[in-house]
Design a protein around this motif. Structure first.
Motif, PDB file in Angstrom:
ATOM      1  N   ALA B 195      27.020  49.985 -19.558  1.00 15.41           N
ATOM      2  CA  ALA B 195      27.249  51.224 -20.661  1.00 15.41           C
ATOM      3  C   ALA B 195      27.010  50.562 -21.778  1.00 15.41           C
ATOM      4  O   ALA B 195      26.032  50.126 -22.693  1.00 15.41           O
ATOM      5  N   THR B 196      28.208  50.034 -22.401  1.00  6.22           N
ATOM      6  CA  THR B 196      28.472  49.578 -23.372  1.00  6.22           C
ATOM      7  C   THR B 196      27.929  48.295 -24.074  1.00  6.22           C
ATOM      8  O   THR B 196      27.343  47.971 -25.482  1.00  6.22           O
ATOM      9  N   VAL B 197      28.012  47.602 -23.267  1.00  3.80           N
ATOM     10  CA  VAL B 197      27.540  46.237 -23.502  1.00  3.80           C
ATOM     11  C   VAL B 197      25.960  46.062 -23.691  1.00  3.80           C
ATOM     12  O   VAL B 197      25.005  45.044 -24.697  1.00  3.80           O
ATOM     13  N   LEU B 198      25.550  46.712 -22.906  1.00  3.42           N
ATOM     14  CA  LEU B 198      23.910  48.032 -23.046  1.00  3.42           C
ATOM     15  C   LEU B 198      23.434  47.596 -24.007  1.00  3.42           C
ATOM     16  O   LEU B 198      22.340  47.830 -24.755  1.00  3.42           O
ATOM     17  N   MET B 199      23.859  49.244 -24.727  1.00  2.23           N
ATOM     18  CA  MET B 199      23.752  49.884 -25.942  1.00  2.23           C
ATOM     19  C   MET B 199      24.249  49.236 -26.787  1.00  2.23           C
ATOM     20  O   MET B 199      23.753  49.193 -28.134  1.00  2.23           O
ATOM     21  N   PHE B 200      25.147  47.797 -27.128  1.00  2.00           N
ATOM     22  CA  PHE B 200      25.053  47.349 -28.056  1.00  2.00           C
ATOM     23  C   PHE B 200      24.056  45.565 -28.374  1.00  2.00           C
ATOM     24  O   PHE B 200      23.824  45.407 -29.634  1.00  2.00           O
ATOM     25  N   GLY B 201      23.515  45.462 -27.115  1.00  2.00           N
ATOM     26  CA  GLY B 201      22.249  44.589 -27.129  1.00  2.00           C
ATOM     27  C   GLY B 201      21.202  45.538 -27.853  1.00  2.00           C
ATOM     28  O   GLY B 201      20.352  45.034 -28.629  1.00  2.00           O
ATOM     29  N   ALA B 202      21.308  46.130 -27.153  1.00  2.00           N
ATOM     30  CA  ALA B 202      20.297  47.814 -27.874  1.00  2.00           C
ATOM     31  C   ALA B 202      20.470  47.612 -29.473  1.00  2.00           C
ATOM     32  O   ALA B 202      19.252  48.004 -30.359  1.00  2.00           O
ATOM     33  N   TRP B 203      21.663  48.256 -30.117  1.00  2.00           N
ATOM     34  CA  TRP B 203      21.772  48.380 -31.172  1.00  2.00           C
ATOM     35  C   TRP B 203      21.570  47.163 -32.318  1.00  2.00           C
ATOM     36  O   TRP B 203      20.897  47.411 -33.093  1.00  2.00           O
ATOM     37  N   VAL B 204      21.821  46.198 -31.779  1.00  2.00           N
ATOM     38  CA  VAL B 204      21.289  44.196 -32.846  1.00  2.00           C
ATOM     39  C   VAL B 204      20.446  44.663 -32.601  1.00  2.00           C
ATOM     40  O   VAL B 204      19.990  44.201 -33.794  1.00  2.00           O
ATOM     41  N   ASN B 205      19.446  44.723 -31.373  1.00  2.00           N
ATOM     42  CA  ASN B 205      17.832  44.471 -31.928  1.00  2.00           C
ATOM     43  C   ASN B 205      17.161  45.954 -32.418  1.00  2.00           C
ATOM     44  O   ASN B 205      16.150  46.254 -32.374  1.00  2.00           O
ATOM     45  N   GLY B 206      17.731  46.902 -32.783  1.00  2.00           N
ATOM     46  CA  GLY B 206      17.079  48.202 -33.562  1.00  2.00           C
ATOM     47  C   GLY B 206      16.513  49.168 -32.676  1.00  2.00           C
ATOM     48  O   GLY B 206      15.573  49.775 -33.173  1.00  2.00           O
ATOM     49  N   ALA B 207      17.157  48.478 -31.232  1.00  2.00           N
ATOM     50  CA  ALA B 207      16.024  49.877 -30.200  1.00  2.00           C
ATOM     51  C   ALA B 207      17.363  50.782 -29.836  1.00  2.00           C
ATOM     52  O   ALA B 207      16.911  51.461 -28.923  1.00  2.00           O
ATOM     53  N   LEU B 208      18.025  50.976 -30.819  1.00  3.35           N
ATOM     54  CA  LEU B 208      18.998  51.760 -30.018  1.00  3.35           C
ATOM     55  C   LEU B 208      19.558  53.353 -31.527  1.00  3.35           C
ATOM     56  O   LEU B 208      19.469  52.896 -32.424  1.00  3.35           O
ATOM     57  N   TRP B 209      18.666  53.832 -31.134  1.00  2.00           N
ATOM     58  CA  TRP B 209      18.688  55.431 -31.807  1.00  2.00           C
ATOM     59  C   TRP B 209      19.951  55.903 -32.053  1.00  2.00           C
ATOM     60  O   TRP B 209      21.037  56.194 -31.321  1.00  2.00           O
ATOM     61  N   ALA B 210      20.595  55.860 -33.351  1.00  4.99           N
ATOM     62  CA  ALA B 210      22.146  55.887 -33.587  1.00  4.99           C
ATOM     63  C   ALA B 210      23.100  57.436 -32.477  1.00  4.99           C
ATOM     64  O   ALA B 210      23.443  56.992 -32.205  1.00  4.99           O
TER      65      ALA B 210
END
Lengths: 103, 237
Positions: B195-210
């Motif tokens: 989950a952490t890895v996926l969230m960082f990946g999404a965050w870096v690509n602007g696909a994760l709402w804070a």
């Protein structure tokens, strides 16, 4: 300190001795107080007393008059006796001098 | 009438534990109580039993701190996934758009779907583990934001049900917690790392709402559950 209903329950169980179980305790309390005792109040109080270590319970034998269902037997522990005794002594001490207490 | 009352008695008494049901029904039978009186007495006992559960902090945590806020966040993720999917399928432009290639969109969609599955499952599992006996209350509380958002949903290019993509994995998590409220330590750590890895990946690509970072908490909680189950489970659970 014990609550009023907790004291009634412990006293009823101690009085009934080996015959102390849900229905008999309920009947004892209703006879003494002249008020209905609900199953809900009885069993939740039994659980509370058991958690405090004042009584112990176990499932007894089934009887035909109970439709073949087992009883939940009750026994007051030494700690329960001490608590009931303390409650009784407090009530006696508080009641000295009250107008309704015969001297 | 008698059959209906007997049926009600059977239904209500099943809410009690087997030993207690045995003792209570036996007491009422010995007293000669009518079926209707028995229904009333047992219902009152069930209500008192249930009210006593809420004296513990776990049902409140499960319902108010996990289930309710997670419903809102997971609906948002479900909607985001639906929009991304629609964009990939070449549907009409929705009000939420990202300037990305189809390849990047596919990867992000896969990432979001995996996160939705992980988060939803973890939320369901944690809510079920914290307080199994008040699970119904957590589910009802989760249903309110869902109902509210479904009534306010005005995106014509998508079906309202797109908001509820998180429900099946959440139910799977609940089912798992009901069957066995234990989780293997390695599994919980693997879930957290994934989950952490996926969230960082999404965050870096602007696909994760804070605010969605909050959804890491139920996943982290599974690790705590695996390591110290006694700390978090009520004896009456």
């Amino acid at each position: 300190m014990l609550g009023e209903f907790e004291y009634l329950l412990i006293t009823a169980a101690a009085t009934l001795g080996d015959n102390a179980y849900g229905a008999s305790i309920r009947e004892e309390i209703e006879t003494a107080t002249g008020r209905k005792c609900s199953i809900g109040a009885l069993y939740t109080t039994i659980d509370r007393l058991e958690k405090k270590g004042l009584v112990k319970t176990w499932m007894g034998e089934a009887t035909t008059e109970r439709g073949g269902r087992a009883k939940r037997m009750l026994q007051v522990t030494p700690k329960g006796v001490e608590s009931a005794k303390a409650f009784y002594e407090v009530v006696m001490r508080m009641s000295r001098g009250a107008s309704w207490v015969e001297s | 009438m008698t059959h209906a009352v007997r049926f009600l008695l059977e239904l209500v008494s099943r809410r009690l534990e087997p030993d207690e049901r045995e003792a209570v029904l036996g007491d009422l039978s010995e007293d000669g109580a009518s079926d209707l009186r028995s229904v009333i007495e047992i219902t009152w006992l069930v209500v008192r039993r249930h009210a006593a559960l809420w004296q513990d902090w776990r049902p409140w945590l499960a319902a108010l701190a996990v289930a309710l806020p997670a419903s809102f966040l997971l609906m948002g993720v479900s909607f985001s996934i639906s929009c991304t999917f629609q964009r990939l399928m070449g549907g009409p432009q929705s009000s939420v758009t990202h300037a990305a290639t189809a390849h990047e969109d596919s990867l992000m969609l896969l990432c979001q779907v995996m996160l939705l599955l992980l988060w939803s499952w973890a939320v369901g599992f944690v809510v079920g583990c914290l307080s199994r006996r008040t699970l119904w209350a957590s589910c009802v509380l989760s249903a309110f934001p869902c109902a509210y958002c479904l009534t306010k949903f005005h995106e014509t290019s998508l079906t309202r049900l797109c908001l509820l993509l998180f429900v099946p994995p959440a139910i799977a998590g609940i089912y798992r917690s009901v069957r066995t409220n234990e989780i293997n330590q390695k599994t919980s750590v693997a879930l957290l790392i994934t989950a952490t890895v996926l969230m960082f990946g999404a965050w870096v690509n602007g696909a994760l709402w804070a605010p969605n970072w909050m959804l890491i908490l139920p996943v982290s909680f599974t690790v705590l559950l695996a390591w110290r189950p006694d700390l978090w489970r009520a004896s009456s659970n």
